[in-house]
Scaffold this motif. Sequence first.
Motif, short mmCIF file in Angstrom:
data_model
loop_
_atom_site.label_atom_id
_atom_site.label_comp_id
_atom_site.label_asym_id
_atom_site.label_seq_id
_atom_site.Cartn_x
_atom_site.Cartn_y
_atom_site.Cartn_z
N SER A 54 0.85 -1.20 0.00
CA SER A 54 0.00 0.00 0.00
C SER A 54 0.88 1.24 0.00
O SER A 54 2.07 1.17 0.34
CB SER A 54 -0.88 0.00 1.24
OG SER A 54 -0.09 0.30 2.39
N PHE A 55 0.29 2.35 -0.32
CA PHE A 55 1.03 3.61 -0.30
C PHE A 55 1.61 3.86 1.10
O PHE A 55 2.77 4.23 1.25
CB PHE A 55 0.12 4.76 -0.72
CG PHE A 55 0.83 6.07 -0.82
CD1 PHE A 55 1.53 6.40 -1.98
CD2 PHE A 55 0.84 6.97 0.23
CE1 PHE A 55 2.21 7.61 -2.07
CE2 PHE A 55 1.52 8.18 0.15
CZ PHE A 55 2.20 8.50 -1.00
N SER A 99 -4.97 4.35 6.19
CA SER A 99 -4.69 3.27 5.23
C SER A 99 -5.91 2.40 4.95
O SER A 99 -6.47 1.77 5.86
CB SER A 99 -3.55 2.40 5.76
OG SER A 99 -3.46 1.22 4.97
N GLN A 153 -1.85 -5.07 -12.60
CA GLN A 153 -1.44 -3.68 -12.64
C GLN A 153 -0.92 -3.31 -14.03
O GLN A 153 -0.16 -4.06 -14.62
CB GLN A 153 -0.36 -3.46 -11.59
CG GLN A 153 -0.11 -2.02 -11.27
CD GLN A 153 0.62 -1.83 -9.95
OE1 GLN A 153 0.02 -1.78 -8.90
NE2 GLN A 153 1.91 -1.72 -10.02
N ILE A 188 -1.27 4.51 -13.38
CA ILE A 188 -1.29 3.10 -12.96
C ILE A 188 -2.73 2.69 -12.70
O ILE A 188 -3.46 3.38 -11.99
CB ILE A 188 -0.49 2.90 -11.67
CG1 ILE A 188 0.92 3.46 -11.85
CG2 ILE A 188 -0.44 1.42 -11.31
CD1 ILE A 188 1.76 3.34 -10.62
N ARG A 195 -4.75 -0.33 -11.03
CA ARG A 195 -4.56 -1.54 -10.21
C ARG A 195 -5.93 -2.13 -9.88
O ARG A 195 -6.79 -1.43 -9.35
CB ARG A 195 -3.82 -1.20 -8.92
CG ARG A 195 -3.50 -2.45 -8.10
CD ARG A 195 -2.96 -2.13 -6.73
NE ARG A 195 -1.52 -1.87 -6.72
CZ ARG A 195 -0.81 -1.80 -5.59
NH1 ARG A 195 -1.38 -1.98 -4.42
NH2 ARG A 195 0.48 -1.53 -5.65
N TYR A 245 0.90 9.12 -10.90
CA TYR A 245 2.11 9.38 -10.12
C TYR A 245 2.97 10.43 -10.81
O TYR A 245 3.05 10.46 -12.04
CB TYR A 245 2.93 8.09 -9.95
CG TYR A 245 2.46 7.25 -8.81
CD1 TYR A 245 1.31 6.48 -8.93
CD2 TYR A 245 3.15 7.22 -7.61
CE1 TYR A 245 0.86 5.70 -7.87
CE2 TYR A 245 2.72 6.45 -6.55
CZ TYR A 245 1.57 5.69 -6.68
OH TYR A 245 1.13 4.94 -5.63
C1 16G Z 1 -1.45 2.08 -3.44
C2 16G Z 1 -2.18 1.34 -4.55
C3 16G Z 1 -3.68 1.48 -4.43
C4 16G Z 1 -4.14 1.14 -3.03
C5 16G Z 1 -3.39 1.95 -2.01
C6 16G Z 1 -3.76 1.59 -0.61
C7 16G Z 1 -0.62 1.69 -6.43
C8 16G Z 1 -0.44 2.07 -7.81
N1 16G Z 1 -1.81 1.79 -5.88
O1 16G Z 1 -1.50 3.45 -3.62
O2 16G Z 1 -4.27 0.59 -5.34
O3 16G Z 1 -5.52 1.38 -2.90
O4 16G Z 1 -2.00 1.75 -2.17
O5 16G Z 1 -3.03 2.46 0.22
O6 16G Z 1 0.32 1.25 -5.82
P1 16G Z 1 -3.40 2.77 1.71
O7 16G Z 1 -3.53 1.46 2.42
O8 16G Z 1 -2.28 3.61 2.21
O9 16G Z 1 -4.72 3.51 1.70
#
Ligand code: 16G
Length: 240
Positions: free
Chosen positions: A87-88, A164, A182, A208, A210, A227
């Motif tokens: 995740s981000f 998150s 992806q 991207i 996903r 991005y």
């Molecule tokens: C990343 C993912 C995305 C996901 C998110 C959740 C990519 C291109 N995308 O950004 O699909 O929903 O992580 O992140 O990597 P979080 O748990 O921080 O909200």
Amino acid sequence: MIDKNSPLPIYAQLEEQIKERIESGNLKPGDGLPSEREYCERYGISRMTVRQAINNLVNDGYLRREKGKGTYVAEKKLEQQLQGLTSFTEDMKARGMEPSSTLLHFEIVPAPESIAQLLSVGQHEPVYRIRRIRLADGKPMALETSHIPANLVPGLTPDIVAGSLYQYIEERLRYPIDHSNQVIESAAAGEMESRHLSIPAGCPILLIQRDTFLKDGTPIETVKSAYRADRYKFVTTIRR
Ligand code: 16G
């Protein structure tokens, strides 16, 4: 330190020298570069040669130009591994950076046809539509629009997605996120990306898409992310 007898063209020698100063930390992100004239005088070379070296370094992302101001050392691009489904929030924490989000939209809408197909839900079934600017240490990195089936993921709130989403799905709902498909392609920033990512319109971005699934194959999200191409590169190991 420019060798006019070297088989390496002069612009390439200057390019290597500037690159070396950046890589050794002598020149740091945000530092201004001497003017073209200063380089000409220092090395006794032509302006065209200096310009060619600097253009190449701008194109390769080592330097950036600011209109009417000058040329600066660019921020280093973040390397994003393509192997793991992360995740981000996890990605930024792993780098020692502080993740945060600015929530632009949070709503439940009837699934449009294309989204319904990707999420395997009936057309018009409720889906969350969430748009977030994802920031690292307060700086915008990506603009992300997620669609999530509302019946499958109950209780999602703006507060939760300010943190998150994956943590909520895995730790609170205890759903096993398993794999994603992806696709990465290049595009130019439109008005929306330009505004939210603080980059000029027309700048390159990495788009991207996903689509993520649980262990039993149920789709859990479909996400489009833009991005900043000046801040990101994707890396992977390939074998044969
Ligand atoms: C990343 C993912 C995305 C996901 C998110 C959740 C990519 C291109 N995308 O950004 O699909 O929903 O992580 O992140 O990597 P979080 O748990 O921080 O909200």
